[in-house]
Motif scaffolding. Structure first.
Motif: not given
Lengths: 332, 332
Positions: A235-236, A238-239, B211-215, B232, B235, B239, B243, B276
């Motif tokens: 998730n880190i 991905g986000t 987790g990397n695909e959620l968004l 998550v 996070n 994150t 940023l 966001f």
């Protein structure tokens, strides 16, 4: 002399980026040998004349991302990864580096190289960036284990704290437990019990940390079960990748003034992106394996592989595995 | 006429932002009444002359973030949150909105308002942004439950899919399971069993999501255990806030050219940040409770509260709770 076994065929930029990184690292690391496993002809062509402290072991198979990990390492006996792992097992090399399939690297760690006696389960540990310093933090486990037990988390935290101290130079590293609230009674049974084990340990345990605080730099080491750690790590990635994508997109598609503005802030942006460049911290280490096994992601370029080689070299110089053997071998 | 019970004392901007949001929403929602719970004098002063469809119920206590949730709702019987929840329980109001302590809102849901018969456990469900559209996705549970069971995830997915369809207008919403890999056998026992339940259901189940695909917008509804979902969700918040903080910082501290450039891209950046901006999706709904219970975060301003009131109004108009009663009441 240290010897690093390198799977030259894993990842998107293999073997070019890997061989180039080896050549660059070799020029600096005068006490280190490199054994490259893979397509002999391709690797030989890339190396050129400079064969000092480099050996090539020809292999004919490559494990791919889509291959089922355990089956792959059992059936593809002449794959670059499996042969490299065998060299480590047979003490012909001291450490393993691969850019390949994470599951297969893990399977090599468990079934070929084996774990340190007394460590219940190895865990994957990356170093990740934090907000206001270049220090980063270590999170373990990020996915070697789908099912975790409280005592695994204690072992992982101990190993990661030692790593943070010796490799990253953090004095008396602050250790936290990833949990769903700050209070000591938070979480399910696993996390409540892990909390107690960490609290009673001689680690510098600072309590629970929540998902929104990870990148704040509050903790140097974060212990987590492999399932949650995997979701959060991904998730880190991905986000931050979605945000950087949206940022680039909005700079390019908002008319000429924005475009000129974008050129003027280019330098500042690069600084920002390099802050979230995890490459400089090296790869994820499979802590608890009986040799340093380090995985960097499949997209790694020459620079990322180079940093990872330096990281492995430092792990070997600090004799971390010997230390872990002393720490854990007395346990039943 | 619908009636919304509003805890006017929760959150950092209470009661000002809350009362202002109520006044704004009231002007649009002609079939809705509002009962505000809290400091009578303060609220009266903020409302001014316009008392149509607004009632005030004076309460003397306020549950704070640091209060232990279950103890707080048991002992602070005259708190704005508890009295508001009692109104919903006694059918003097149809829905509850609060900006307060998440744990206390959850405790009100479980111990005062109660759950829908047949739903094993209520789950908190926010709507979150995705990369390439304004649609967002629903994730459930994000922390109402530290311990989850496979059948909870099925109930949550069913309720969230219904919500996505009726409230967000998503046709045949794609439902995914947050897991540590794409393959159907991934995860621990909980997630393997949840996978099977989802696969056999009549939901439009598209399999696991990582987790990397959620968004990325691959799924309209993501089912997850409350522990992982909590880590998550926090996070994603952490994150993206780190940023954006680093971006602002690097634009301000890289010399005059960068500063001018920053002014030129200001509009584009605002677009990015509003992407966001989770406020526009309203608050997190405690699905499975016997009335709409919606929590928005403590930092919410007037605008965020306004969107959340509109969201609750739509939930009431669509009679979602009646639908859930029909769906789940026949279960043992």
């Amino acid at each position: 002399m240290k010897t690093i076994a390198i799977d030259a065929m894993g990842g998107e930029n293999a073997p070019e980026a890997i061989v180039q990184a080896v050549l660059q690292a070799k020029a600096e690391l005068k006490n280190t040998r490199f054994i490259l496993f893979g397509d002999e002809e391709k690797i030989t062509n890339l190396i050129g004349q400079d064969k000092e402290r480099i050996a090539i072991v020809a292999t004919t198979q490559v494990i791919k991302d889509e291959d089922e990990p355990v089956k792959a390492i059992r059936t593809m006996k002449d794959s670059s990864l499996v042969v490299a792992a065998q060299y480590v097992k047979q003490k012909k090399a001291d450490a393993l580096l691969s850019l390949g399939n994470t599951g297969s690297i893990l399977a090599c760690g468990i079934f070929i190289i084996g774990r340190i006696k007394g460590v219940a389960r190895p865990g994957f540990m990356p170093t990740l960036p934090v907000k206001n310093s270049d220090d980063g933090f270590n999170m373990i486990d990020v996915g070697a284990n789908a099912k975790s037990r409280p005592e695994y988390l204690l072992d992982w935290a101990k190993m990661a704290a030692y790593y943070a101290e010796k490799i990253r130079g953090v004095k008396n590293p602050k250790v936290a437990l990833l949990n769903n609230g700050a209070e000591s009674d938070k979480g399910d049974d696993l996390h409540q019990q892990a909390y107690e084990l960490l609290r009673k340990s001689n680690l510098n345990f600072i309590g629970n940390i929540e998902g929104n605080e990870l990148l704040d730099g509050k903790a140097d080491v974060v212990a987590t079960d492999g399932f949650t750690g995997n979701a959060v790590l991904k998730n880190i990635e991905g986000t931050s990748s979605v945000l950087i994508h949206l940022l680039k997109d909005s700079l390019l598609n908002n008319g000429p003034i924005t475009k000129i503005g974008a050129l003027m802030i280019k330098g500042a942006l690069k600084g920002l992106i390099s802050k979230f460049d995890v490459d400089k911290y090296g790869g994820a280490v499979l802590l608890g394996a009986d040799a340093p096994i380090v995985k960097t992601h499949g997209r790694s370029d020459k620079r990322a592989v180079y940093y990872t080689i330096k990281q492995i070299d430092k792990i070997l110089s600090e004799k971390i595995i010997d230390q872990f053997r002393q720490e854990f071998n007395h346990k039943k």
